[in-house]
Design a protein around this motif. Structure first.
Motif, PDB file in Angstrom:
ATOM      1  N   TRP A  68      47.757  43.855  41.753  1.00 28.02           N
ATOM      2  CA  TRP A  68      47.513  42.988  42.910  1.00 28.02           C
ATOM      3  C   TRP A  68      46.573  43.663  43.895  1.00 28.02           C
ATOM      4  O   TRP A  68      46.441  44.881  43.931  1.00 28.02           O
ATOM      5  CB  TRP A  68      48.822  42.617  43.601  1.00 28.02           C
ATOM      6  CG  TRP A  68      49.559  43.759  44.250  1.00 28.02           C
ATOM      7  CD1 TRP A  68      49.358  44.290  45.495  1.00 28.02           C
ATOM      8  CD2 TRP A  68      50.623  44.515  43.665  1.00 28.02           C
ATOM      9  NE1 TRP A  68      50.227  45.319  45.718  1.00 28.02           N
ATOM     10  CE2 TRP A  68      51.018  45.468  44.630  1.00 28.02           C
ATOM     11  CE3 TRP A  68      51.288  44.463  42.432  1.00 28.02           C
ATOM     12  CZ2 TRP A  68      52.040  46.388  44.383  1.00 28.02           C
ATOM     13  CZ3 TRP A  68      52.308  45.364  42.197  1.00 28.02           C
ATOM     14  CH2 TRP A  68      52.670  46.304  43.163  1.00 28.02           C
ATOM     15  N   ARG A  69      45.934  42.820  44.676  1.00 27.18           N
ATOM     16  CA  ARG A  69      45.061  43.289  45.755  1.00 27.18           C
ATOM     17  C   ARG A  69      45.310  42.403  46.968  1.00 27.18           C
ATOM     18  O   ARG A  69      45.101  41.196  46.911  1.00 27.18           O
ATOM     19  CB  ARG A  69      43.579  43.216  45.361  1.00 27.18           C
ATOM     20  CG  ARG A  69      42.644  43.764  46.443  1.00 27.18           C
ATOM     21  CD  ARG A  69      41.184  43.671  46.038  1.00 27.18           C
ATOM     22  NE  ARG A  69      40.725  42.278  45.991  1.00 27.18           N
ATOM     23  CZ  ARG A  69      40.519  41.584  44.898  1.00 27.18           C
ATOM     24  NH1 ARG A  69      40.736  42.129  43.708  1.00 27.18           N
ATOM     25  NH2 ARG A  69      40.093  40.338  44.947  1.00 27.18           N
ATOM     26  N   ARG A  70      45.816  43.000  48.020  1.00 29.82           N
ATOM     27  CA  ARG A  70      45.995  42.263  49.262  1.00 29.82           C
ATOM     28  C   ARG A  70      44.657  42.223  49.984  1.00 29.82           C
ATOM     29  O   ARG A  70      44.028  43.259  50.220  1.00 29.82           O
ATOM     30  CB  ARG A  70      47.075  42.920  50.127  1.00 29.82           C
ATOM     31  CG  ARG A  70      48.445  42.875  49.440  1.00 29.82           C
ATOM     32  CD  ARG A  70      49.557  43.245  50.369  1.00 29.82           C
ATOM     33  NE  ARG A  70      49.490  44.645  50.771  1.00 29.82           N
ATOM     34  CZ  ARG A  70      50.390  45.216  51.558  1.00 29.82           C
ATOM     35  NH1 ARG A  70      51.380  44.517  52.035  1.00 29.82           N
ATOM     36  NH2 ARG A  70      50.292  46.494  51.864  1.00 29.82           N
ATOM     37  N   GLU A  71      44.232  41.041  50.353  1.00 31.81           N
ATOM     38  CA  GLU A  71      42.864  40.860  50.834  1.00 31.81           C
ATOM     39  C   GLU A  71      42.705  41.133  52.319  1.00 31.81           C
ATOM     40  O   GLU A  71      41.581  41.263  52.794  1.00 31.81           O
ATOM     41  CB  GLU A  71      42.398  39.443  50.498  1.00 31.81           C
ATOM     42  CG  GLU A  71      42.379  39.192  48.996  1.00 31.81           C
ATOM     43  CD  GLU A  71      41.930  37.791  48.641  1.00 31.81           C
ATOM     44  OE1 GLU A  71      41.416  37.093  49.512  1.00 31.81           O
ATOM     45  OE2 GLU A  71      42.122  37.400  47.475  1.00 31.81           O
ATOM     46  N   ASP A  72      43.818  41.208  53.064  1.00 26.44           N
ATOM     47  CA  ASP A  72      43.737  41.492  54.493  1.00 26.44           C
ATOM     48  C   ASP A  72      44.078  42.956  54.715  1.00 26.44           C
ATOM     49  O   ASP A  72      45.130  43.432  54.312  1.00 26.44           O
ATOM     50  CB  ASP A  72      44.724  40.618  55.281  1.00 26.44           C
ATOM     51  CG  ASP A  72      44.432  39.137  55.098  1.00 26.44           C
ATOM     52  OD1 ASP A  72      43.236  38.799  54.977  1.00 26.44           O
ATOM     53  OD2 ASP A  72      45.375  38.341  55.070  1.00 26.44           O
ATOM     54  N   ALA A  73      43.186  43.657  55.396  1.00 24.75           N
ATOM     55  CA  ALA A  73      43.416  45.085  55.638  1.00 24.75           C
ATOM     56  C   ALA A  73      44.667  45.318  56.466  1.00 24.75           C
ATOM     57  O   ALA A  73      45.315  46.349  56.365  1.00 24.75           O
ATOM     58  CB  ALA A  73      42.206  45.696  56.354  1.00 24.75           C
ATOM     59  N   GLY A 115      62.115  36.412  36.833  1.00 20.87           N
ATOM     60  CA  GLY A 115      60.756  36.556  37.345  1.00 20.87           C
ATOM     61  C   GLY A 115      60.569  37.939  37.932  1.00 20.87           C
ATOM     62  O   GLY A 115      61.460  38.791  37.885  1.00 20.87           O
ATOM     63  N   LEU A 116      59.401  38.173  38.495  1.00 18.66           N
ATOM     64  CA  LEU A 116      59.081  39.451  39.131  1.00 18.66           C
ATOM     65  C   LEU A 116      58.956  39.233  40.631  1.00 18.66           C
ATOM     66  O   LEU A 116      58.133  38.425  41.079  1.00 18.66           O
ATOM     67  CB  LEU A 116      57.766  40.004  38.570  1.00 18.66           C
ATOM     68  CG  LEU A 116      57.230  41.268  39.257  1.00 18.66           C
ATOM     69  CD1 LEU A 116      58.186  42.443  39.052  1.00 18.66           C
ATOM     70  CD2 LEU A 116      55.831  41.609  38.728  1.00 18.66           C
ATOM     71  N   ASP A 117      59.784  39.924  41.387  1.00 20.12           N
ATOM     72  CA  ASP A 117      59.768  39.805  42.850  1.00 20.12           C
ATOM     73  C   ASP A 117      58.923  40.925  43.444  1.00 20.12           C
ATOM     74  O   ASP A 117      59.171  42.110  43.178  1.00 20.12           O
ATOM     75  CB  ASP A 117      61.193  39.866  43.402  1.00 20.12           C
ATOM     76  CG  ASP A 117      61.222  39.676  44.909  1.00 20.12           C
ATOM     77  OD1 ASP A 117      61.120  38.525  45.353  1.00 20.12           O
ATOM     78  OD2 ASP A 117      61.333  40.685  45.642  1.00 20.12           O
ATOM     79  N   LEU A 118      57.926  40.554  44.248  1.00 20.00           N
ATOM     80  CA  LEU A 118      57.056  41.522  44.912  1.00 20.00           C
ATOM     81  C   LEU A 118      57.046  41.247  46.408  1.00 20.00           C
ATOM     82  O   LEU A 118      56.874  40.109  46.824  1.00 20.00           O
ATOM     83  CB  LEU A 118      55.623  41.427  44.377  1.00 20.00           C
ATOM     84  CG  LEU A 118      55.397  41.740  42.901  1.00 20.00           C
ATOM     85  CD1 LEU A 118      53.953  41.437  42.521  1.00 20.00           C
ATOM     86  CD2 LEU A 118      55.739  43.193  42.598  1.00 20.00           C
ATOM     87  N   ARG A 119      57.249  42.282  47.200  1.00 20.85           N
ATOM     88  CA  ARG A 119      57.123  42.139  48.648  1.00 20.85           C
ATOM     89  C   ARG A 119      55.711  42.547  49.049  1.00 20.85           C
ATOM     90  O   ARG A 119      55.398  43.727  49.133  1.00 20.85           O
ATOM     91  CB  ARG A 119      58.152  43.001  49.375  1.00 20.85           C
ATOM     92  CG  ARG A 119      58.143  42.745  50.883  1.00 20.85           C
ATOM     93  CD  ARG A 119      59.168  43.587  51.617  1.00 20.85           C
ATOM     94  NE  ARG A 119      59.144  43.294  53.032  1.00 20.85           N
ATOM     95  CZ  ARG A 119      59.819  43.975  53.941  1.00 20.85           C
ATOM     96  NH1 ARG A 119      60.560  45.002  53.574  1.00 20.85           N
ATOM     97  NH2 ARG A 119      59.746  43.631  55.203  1.00 20.85           N
ATOM     98  N   LEU A 120      54.874  41.538  49.294  1.00 17.68           N
ATOM     99  CA  LEU A 120      53.456  41.787  49.543  1.00 17.68           C
ATOM    100  C   LEU A 120      52.987  41.201  50.867  1.00 17.68           C
ATOM    101  O   LEU A 120      51.788  41.134  51.112  1.00 17.68           O
ATOM    102  CB  LEU A 120      52.610  41.207  48.395  1.00 17.68           C
ATOM    103  CG  LEU A 120      52.869  41.812  47.012  1.00 17.68           C
ATOM    104  CD1 LEU A 120      51.986  41.143  45.978  1.00 17.68           C
ATOM    105  CD2 LEU A 120      52.635  43.319  47.022  1.00 17.68           C
ATOM    106  N   GLY A 121      53.916  40.778  51.723  1.00 15.59           N
ATOM    107  CA  GLY A 121      53.504  40.230  53.009  1.00 15.59           C
ATOM    108  C   GLY A 121      53.092  38.782  52.906  1.00 15.59           C
ATOM    109  O   GLY A 121      53.226  38.135  51.863  1.00 15.59           O
ATOM    110  N   ARG A 122      52.575  38.251  53.999  1.00 14.10           N
ATOM    111  CA  ARG A 122      52.210  36.838  54.082  1.00 14.10           C
ATOM    112  C   ARG A 122      50.704  36.626  54.005  1.00 14.10           C
ATOM    113  O   ARG A 122      50.216  35.512  54.155  1.00 14.10           O
ATOM    114  CB  ARG A 122      52.757  36.236  55.382  1.00 14.10           C
ATOM    115  CG  ARG A 122      54.286  36.230  55.440  1.00 14.10           C
ATOM    116  CD  ARG A 122      54.808  35.845  56.814  1.00 14.10           C
ATOM    117  NE  ARG A 122      54.450  34.503  57.195  1.00 14.10           N
ATOM    118  CZ  ARG A 122      55.178  33.424  56.901  1.00 14.10           C
ATOM    119  NH1 ARG A 122      56.291  33.543  56.185  1.00 14.10           N
ATOM    120  NH2 ARG A 122      54.806  32.229  57.305  1.00 14.10           N
ATOM    121  N   GLY A 123      49.946  37.709  53.783  1.00 15.06           N
ATOM    122  CA  GLY A 123      48.501  37.589  53.671  1.00 15.06           C
ATOM    123  C   GLY A 123      48.061  37.121  52.296  1.00 15.06           C
ATOM    124  O   GLY A 123      48.858  36.971  51.369  1.00 15.06           O
ATOM    125  N   ALA A 124      46.752  36.882  52.154  1.00 14.60           N
ATOM    126  CA  ALA A 124      46.193  36.450  50.870  1.00 14.60           C
ATOM    127  C   ALA A 124      46.271  37.583  49.848  1.00 14.60           C
ATOM    128  O   ALA A 124      46.041  38.751  50.178  1.00 14.60           O
ATOM    129  CB  ALA A 124      44.756  36.000  51.050  1.00 14.60           C
TER     130      ALA A 124
END
Length: 204
Positions: free
Chosen positions: A30-35, A59-68
């Protein structure tokens, strides 16, 4: 990989896909697009997901924030000759930041009443202009048309972990009354404005 999808659950993503028959492990990147993304962990990630764990957890649960976020899932098989249909990629759009608010009613020593509304966010965002609406009766207002605007909060930056408290006079009333906040320019807003609890909106 096929049928790649992601379901948002606040700042988590539940990632789902259809496994090829020969695959027991998947590589998930994954790549979070917001710095300034608000999730835990690094901006970029690369992990292995075991099929037995995936099926056990649903499924796979990922905590990645609310950004794109851009996700890529690839099947890993021991035999390179097996057709795994390649990697699948998916971009998940950003969710608006959550701003919670809570009104309270206080009385001064001289008997006059005033209201305060506290706004807070975990992520930091630009708070648009907000109308604080006073509604009378058994039912809380669902729009500015169902009450009177007692106060307008100007647009401003709302830092994470630094609550904004506004104070204004509160009129004398009898019976149930409510204080509810609405973006002044709704629905053209980039935040999710919500009360800490619905019952706290009733102030008398």
């Amino acid at each position: 990989m096929t049928q790649l999808q992601a379901i948002r659950r606040d700042d988590h993503l539940l990632v789902l896909w259809a496994w090829p028959d020969a695959a027991l492990t998947a590589r998930v990147r994954w790549r979070r697009e917001d710095a300034s993304a608000d999730g835990d962990g690094p901006r970029d990630g690369d992990i292995r997901c075991q099929r037995r764990v995936y099926e056990h957890d649903g499924g796979l649960d990922l905590r990645l924030g609310r950004g794109a976020v851009t996700l890529t899932v690839e099947a890993l098989v021991p035999d390179p000759a097996v057709d795994t249909e390649g990697a699948a990629s998916l971009r998940i759009a950003a969710e608006p930041p959550i701003v919670e608010y809570e009104p309270t009613l206080r009385r001064r020593l001289n008997g006059t009443r005033y209201a305060t509304v506290t706004f807070a966010t975990r992520t930091g965002c630009d708070l648009p202009a907000v109308h604080v609406v006073h509604g009378l009766g058994r039912y809380r207002p669902t729009s500015t048309a169902e009450g009177a605007v007692l106060h307008e909060v100007p647009a401003q930056r709302l830092p994470a972990g630094a609550p904004l408290v506004v104070k204004f006079p509160f009129p004398g009333t009898r019976g149930p009354s409510w204080l509810v906040c609405f973006p002044a320019d709704a629905p053209d807003t980039d935040i999710d404005l919500r009360p800490t609890a619905l019952h706290r909106l009733r102030v008398t």
